[in-house]
Structure formats: structure tokens, C-alpha cells
Design a protein around this motif. Sequence first.
Motif, PDB file in Angstrom:
ATOM      1  N   GLY A 365     -10.503  -2.628  10.091  1.00 30.09           N
ATOM      2  CA  GLY A 365      -9.638  -2.228   8.999  1.00 30.09           C
ATOM      3  C   GLY A 365     -10.072  -0.971   8.261  1.00 30.09           C
ATOM      4  N   LEU A 448      -2.191   4.309   6.134  1.00 31.58           N
ATOM      5  CA  LEU A 448      -1.969   3.319   5.084  1.00 31.58           C
ATOM      6  C   LEU A 448      -1.060   2.169   5.516  1.00 31.58           C
ATOM      7  CD1 LEU A 448      -1.577   5.562   1.907  1.00 31.58           C
ATOM      8  CD2 LEU A 448      -3.628   4.508   2.851  1.00 31.58           C
ATOM      9  N   ASP A 449      -0.250   2.381   6.553  1.00 32.05           N
ATOM     10  CA  ASP A 449       0.737   1.373   6.928  1.00 32.05           C
ATOM     11  C   ASP A 449       0.148  -0.018   7.197  1.00 32.05           C
ATOM     12  OD1 ASP A 449       3.589   0.671   7.935  1.00 32.05           O
ATOM     13  OD2 ASP A 449       2.216   0.035   9.535  1.00 32.05           O
ATOM     14  N   PRO A 450      -0.980  -0.117   7.944  1.00 34.40           N
ATOM     15  CA  PRO A 450      -1.503  -1.471   8.194  1.00 34.40           C
ATOM     16  C   PRO A 450      -2.220  -2.082   6.990  1.00 34.40           C
ATOM     17  CG  PRO A 450      -2.836   0.164   9.329  1.00 34.40           C
ATOM     18  CD  PRO A 450      -1.737   0.911   8.670  1.00 34.40           C
ATOM     19  N   ASP A 451      -2.080  -1.466   5.821  1.00 35.83           N
ATOM     20  CA  ASP A 451      -2.729  -1.955   4.612  1.00 35.83           C
ATOM     21  C   ASP A 451      -4.241  -2.152   4.822  1.00 35.83           C
ATOM     22  OD1 ASP A 451      -2.834  -2.572   2.023  1.00 35.83           O
ATOM     23  OD2 ASP A 451      -1.962  -4.574   2.182  1.00 35.83           O
ATOM     24  N   PRO A 452      -4.938  -1.054   5.043  1.00 35.69           N
ATOM     25  CA  PRO A 452      -6.348  -1.135   5.442  1.00 35.69           C
ATOM     26  C   PRO A 452      -7.257  -1.599   4.311  1.00 35.69           C
ATOM     27  CG  PRO A 452      -5.749   1.119   4.975  1.00 35.69           C
ATOM     28  CD  PRO A 452      -4.493   0.321   4.846  1.00 35.69           C
ATOM     29  N   GLU A 478      -2.475   4.204  -5.350  1.00 35.12           N
ATOM     30  CA  GLU A 478      -1.741   2.952  -5.119  1.00 35.12           C
ATOM     31  C   GLU A 478      -2.505   2.042  -4.172  1.00 35.12           C
ATOM     32  OE1 GLU A 478       2.277   3.740  -3.875  1.00 35.12           O
ATOM     33  OE2 GLU A 478       2.755   4.709  -5.791  1.00 35.12           O
ATOM     34  N   ALA A 479      -3.093   2.653  -3.124  1.00 33.95           N
ATOM     35  CA  ALA A 479      -3.868   1.854  -2.171  1.00 33.95           C
ATOM     36  C   ALA A 479      -5.063   1.213  -2.877  1.00 33.95           C
ATOM     37  CB  ALA A 479      -4.344   2.732  -1.014  1.00 33.95           C
ATOM     38  N   ARG A 480      -5.664   1.940  -3.778  1.00 35.55           N
ATOM     39  CA  ARG A 480      -6.799   1.419  -4.550  1.00 35.55           C
ATOM     40  C   ARG A 480      -6.348   0.229  -5.398  1.00 35.55           C
ATOM     41  NH1 ARG A 480      -7.044   2.772 -10.186  1.00 35.55           N
ATOM     42  NH2 ARG A 480      -9.115   2.715 -11.121  1.00 35.55           N
ATOM     43  N   ARG A 482      -4.010  -1.717  -4.764  1.00 40.88           N
ATOM     44  CA  ARG A 482      -3.743  -2.863  -3.889  1.00 40.88           C
ATOM     45  C   ARG A 482      -5.044  -3.509  -3.416  1.00 40.88           C
ATOM     46  NH1 ARG A 482       0.234   0.453  -1.425  1.00 40.88           N
ATOM     47  NH2 ARG A 482      -1.211   0.861   0.267  1.00 40.88           N
ATOM     48  N   ALA A 484      -7.835  -1.668  -1.869  1.00 41.25           N
ATOM     49  CA  ALA A 484      -8.593  -1.003  -0.810  1.00 41.25           C
ATOM     50  C   ALA A 484      -9.855  -0.370  -1.398  1.00 41.25           C
ATOM     51  CB  ALA A 484      -7.733   0.065  -0.155  1.00 41.25           C
TER      52      ALA A 484
END
Lengths: 541, 313
Positions: A365, A448-452, A478-480, A482, A484
Amino acid sequence: MPDEELPFAGSAHSLPWTGKEASPATPLPVTDVSSNPALRLSRISKRFGPLKANEAISFDLKRGEVIALLGENGAGKTTLMNILFGHYVADEGSVEAFGEPLPPGDPRAALDAGIGMVHQHFTLADNMTVQENIALGTQSLWRMRLDRAAAQRRIEQLSADFGLAVDPAATVSTLSVGERQRVEILKALYREARILILDEPTAVLTPAETDALFRTLKLLVAKGLSIIFISHKLHEVMAVSDRVLVLRSGYLVGERETGSTDRKELAALMVGQEVKPAEVSPVKLGAPLLALEGVSTAPYNGAGLDKVSLTLTAGEITGLAGVAGNGQAVLAGLIAGIRRPTSGSISIAGREVADWSPRAALAHGVARIPEDRHAIGSIGDMSVTENVIAERYRSPRFSRMGFLNWKAAGRFAEKLIADYDVKCPSPEARIRLLSGGNMQKLILGRALDPDPAVILASQPTRGLDVGAVAYVHRMLLEARDRGAAILLISEDLEEVLALSDRIIVMSKGRFSTPSSRGERTIRELGDLMAGHSGEHSDHAA
Amino acid sequence: MDALEILFTASFWVAAIRIASPLIFATMGELICERAGVLNLGIEGIMTAGAFAGWFTVYSGGDLWAGLLVAALVGAMFGLLHATLTVPLGLSQHVVGIGVTLLATSLTYFIYRLALPEVTSPPKIEPFQPLPIPGLSSIPVFGEALFTQTPLTYLAFVSVAAVAWILYRTPIGLAVRAAGENPSAVEAQGISVTGIRMGAVVIGSALMAVGGAFLTTSAFNSFFFQMINGRGWICIALVVFGSWRPGKALIGAILFAAFDAYQVRLQQISGGIVPYQIFLMMPYALSILALILVARRATYPKALMITYQKGER
């Protein structure tokens, strides 16, 4: 070129840049030629398939004027200039240079009309000398002997006149990027260019080289040249131009005197809306996701890692600042699975991974946004679809029993194009035809698609324009949020400061003690980057 | 005579230079094409066509020099075909090159059979005769080797000097070299990349055909099938061996020819103990070795085999 003394030069075409006055119906008297603008573009349109690269663009370039052509990547700046120079033929519209119509699609005619162009990707033959590159095409092709002595004299004279130091006998492959650019400018001056077009001239330069270029441009203008300066960097545009033309999606959307505008207004014109800095929500730390323990590596592109330890935690952006060549490249390669440690261990979610490889990194991941999107991040001659599944073509989503599922791949590409607002003709287009910003959006989407769990972002906004930078920043934040764990490696200190919850400075393959958001100023970080502080520690982070 | 003594005989070197001559012409032809960025694999067929065209012109009553001119024109025509397909149309240089070789070879054999349906042994012509250069040819070994050759061999050496001069000392040579390195540099200076590349392929192909014609009008005196026998492919290797430089390629051609002349003489003195195929193999094996040693450092033209189309991104 002052023309006030000419009795009939005045009122008829005053303010030529407004583009509102009608062009004179009768031919001008010969003595009146100097009142024509250096360049006049009339309603230039150009389409590549369904993509409108330029749409009815008209403007004048006055003599001795510096125009900045500002726009995001893919706004149509380079296309417009390639039409001007004859590399492309416009679908509609015409160009006049010094009052004479310019035949379309003929670089020779553009050169003869006094237009010189410094391309973004230099047009030099690396195997030949500076002198040969400059002389190329300036002497009749049917001469039995190249007049090197004359070329040499003229190059030396021009170098001295314009302060463009370069050794005419040097082979181009041995020159630095800054020197190559000087050769390109000399090429234009050698042909007595009176209009110089510079396409993103600072993209490849160091700050010192940029300053030298700006001094050269001032000198050129003082000697009567007119300049079109293409850029997406606002501070440069403010520094060098008299007038700014803003292009967006192929349209000329704004025109400002540089003295009466500011960066904020130009940014808004360029992007089409006001650019707000990304908002950072409070950090919510989760579990440690990736940990390096006492890792050393062989040197690569500068220093290797020297017993560093690092833990990336869910919900946190760790910013890594440092001067290039201090081990960032190795660290990025290590986390991406491309480089291996000579000693030390790598663990994911608390468990040590023995056989670390790109495939292992992906399987655990780790999403990668590589530093060089052209060389490593994409395969230029393969399609957008092929590129977006490049890391995951083995997953059951995209292949079954060794056969690719093109329908699923195509749907995925279309989804990324829509979600990430990528401007591209179709998912089948070769990815190298995309502008840098659009290519980066695709790479970002792919990552980012696989929500790493872990995101490695190396120089994620290098070479991007304001709008795209803000977009990338927003996506990373945003990823942070979520959950990540993100490692941001950047040479842009402002970026590191804006995004990072924790900042580490890298110097000679080692880490500084980390500082939390707002703890150190940009100057303190700069000192650390220069290696002025002894506060390196082996188990810093 | 033992194996080493051979190397000091004039007759050995005379043969070596003679064997080198067609290679020199064709290597210079290929070198021009590749310097402009076009790999010309039509070389083998173009040499075959040149060999036949030169010989047939003389056989039909033409002058030897007229034969050479006809060969060059035939080569230029096949070059034009190759260039049209690969340069403005941008087709694969490999596929087009092999196609031109197959076409030129087959067409040559076909015309030979049409023109001479009845013959069993190939008809002979009166070829170029050796033209010793007074004074120089009486220098022992060296002079004999170089200056008792036919006029065509002298022309081969002149072609090397001419190609070197044109590439490095003339404006058009600059454009050719730049076209093979970075075509956009040529375009940005207002020169047509298409024009330069097509011109280079046409001229280069003419030289290849002259190399073929050397075999039928100077080395031998008749045309027979399979006579080019892979010499074209050797020339492609020689260009690499010479790092795309005319002088080095010349040395390579002479070296290969010397190996070839040497193996023939070794066969004669070995007395049939070693199978002759071993000797036949020798020049090729040595060429591969030489390529391994030399070509690893070669700097090839960066735009070689990369098609350039104006206005394409």
C-alpha cells in the motif's frame, strides 16, 4: 525605436496594443514602416482534434516592449508561439511582422523576418560545437567551405556586446543548461533577430542563472529588441514584463499593464478563479505505518543514507527539506522499492519486510508520486489508459488469467480523467502529449485511487502552475485527513512549510531533529539545509 | 611461406586494398545516411543492383565510366524510394530497408534473366585495368599496395576524403550531422529536415551502388548471382566500428579486407588439414571481436532511426 519625429506616424495607429483600431486599408508609405508594431497577431485559431489550443487570439507586440504570455500548462502559449515561428500552421488567422505578412508554416520566413525563438526544449545538436550550432543554416548550403573564421568573429563580438559568455569551440554536450540557453539566444542574435520569443526560459535554470538571464533581457530591450516571454511563474512575469497577456484554455482572457496589476489578480485571471491557499485541518495521528530502522544505502545521485530512522504515521504529512543531492533521491528510491538498504530494516505496520521491491512496496500500500514524471512516472509513447494501469495491471480488476481487461482499464482511465479534471483528447492519447500539470494529475490519481496507506510524494509540484499546485496540495491534504501517512520530499521550502505537520531537514545523508508545524522559520530551515547546525542525530525521527 | 611472412608481401596488401574498395564506397554511403538519421538496410540490394547496372551498361556497349554513372543513378533511384517511404512518410526504417533489399535484389535477378535468357556461364566484359601511379608505385610494399590499383580504388579513397570534408567543413555537412543528432535544431534554423535526410539517403545510396559496381567492373569482369554475399551487412557494421567517422570507418574497411585476404592465403598454406570453412569464418569472427572492443564506446547519432515530422508534438 522612437518614431515621434516622423510627421505622419502618430494618431492613426496610436495604442496599437488595444487591438481595437482598424488596420490601414492602403499600404503605408515606406518611411512610415517604423510605426508598425513588431508583431501583429490577428485572430489566430488552432485545434488539435477536439482540443482548442488557440481560439481567435489577437495582439500586437510594440517595438522595444516585453510582453509576458502568462498561462497555465496547456493554456496554449507554446502552440501560439510555434504558429508564430512556423512550426505549426494555424487553422485560421494571420501574423504580420513589422507590417509584412508572414507566410504560415515556414520557420525560414520567420527567421528572415527577424523572429528568433528560444524553445523550451533546446534545439541544439549535442555532438556539434557552439560555433557549428550557431552557424547552422546561416551560410548557403551549397558553399564548398564553411566560413568558420567569420562565424567565430561574430559570435565573439555578440558574446561581448550582450554579456553572453560561452566558449564557441566547446561541444554542446559539455555545456550546462544555462550555457545552452545562452547559445540559443546567441543563435537568434546571430541572425539579427529583432523579436525574441522565450518559451518558459527559466524552467530549467538555477536562481542565479535566472538572474543573469533577466539582466540579458534588459540589455536586449535597451538595444531595441522586442521580447515575448512565456511563463507561468507570476513573480518572473512581474519582474521582466511591460505588459501581461493571460491565456486560459486557448483563449486570451486578460491583458494588463504590469505596473497596474499584481500577482493576485494575474493568478485569478490565469486560473479563472481566485486561488486560495490550502486549508489545513488539525492533525489526527493514527498508528505508525512505515518505519525505517538504522537504514544505510549506497550513494546515488549524491549522498547515500547514513543510518537513518524514520517513522511515517497515519494522518500526518512529514516534510523532508534539503538541498538536492543530500540523499533525498536515495530515500525516495528506497521507499518506492527501487533501491535496497545495505543495512537496517524496513517495516510496514510494525512488521519487518525482508524482500523489499517495487512490487512489495505496491502490495503493502505504498503509493508513489515520482520526482521525474516523464522519465519514471510515465511511459510517454503509451496511452493514458496503459499508463494508469501500469502499476496495477496484475490485479484481478484489470486482468484475468494473464489477459488484460481493456474495458475495465478504459473505464478506470475515464474515471480518473473526469475525477481529476485532466485535459486530454481521449484515454487512447499518448501520455507525452499531455501538459505537465495534466500528466501529474493522472499520476496523482493513479497513486491515490487505491486509497493507499503510505504516500511518497517526491517534488509533486515541480514545474506546475499555480492552479495545478493548489490542486495537488489539496489532494495530498485530503489523503492525509483520510488517514494516509505521507512523506513529502520537496526542494520548495514554501511548499514544505505549508503542508508538513512535521519537518525534517536532510543533509549529507542524515536527518535533522524533526520540528513540528510552525516551529522553525524558513530561515532556520535554510541554515539547516546548508548544514550549519550540528543537531544531526542518528535516531532522529 | 609461413603465416607471418604473408603480412609482408606486396601481393597480400594489393589484394587487401582491392577487397576493401567496394566496402569503402558502400560504407561511406551508409555513413552519410546514418549521419542524417536514416538507417539504410537497403544497402545489400542496392549494391546488387549497382553491380548489375554497371556491368550491364558495359556489356551492352557502354563505356566503363558510363557504367559507373548508370550504377550510381540506379542506386539513387532506390535511395529515393527508401527515403520517400522512411522520411516524409515516416515508415519503419528496418522494414523499408529490408524491403528495398529484397526488391532490388529480386528485380536485378529478374532483369538479368530477361536480358540474358540463354547464357549458362556469365558473360565477361573488359574491366578497369590497374593504373600504377608513376614514382609512388615503386615504393616497396606500401607503394605497390596502394598505387598499383585500378582508378576506381583511387576514387574510393577520394570518396572518403570528400565525405569527411563535406561532413565537417561545409554548411550542408553541418546540417546533415545536426539532422542525425537533433532534427529540431535543423528545423529551428530554417532548414528542411526532410530535404536534408532525403538528399543524404539518395547520395548515400548512389555510393553504395558504385561500391557494388566496383565488383563487376574492377574486381571481377562479370555479374553473377549472390555476388554481393553479405558485403552490405558488413558495411553497416563498419559504420558502427568507425563510430560514424569516415576516417575510422576507412581503417575498419581495410582491416576487414586484410583479414579476408589473409584467410585465403592461410587456406593455401594450411594444406587442407583444417577445414576451409574455419578460415572463411575468420574475418567475420574477428569483426565481431573488433566491434565488441571498439563499438562499446561509440557515440551514435542520437536521432538515428527516429522519424521527424514537422508540426508533430
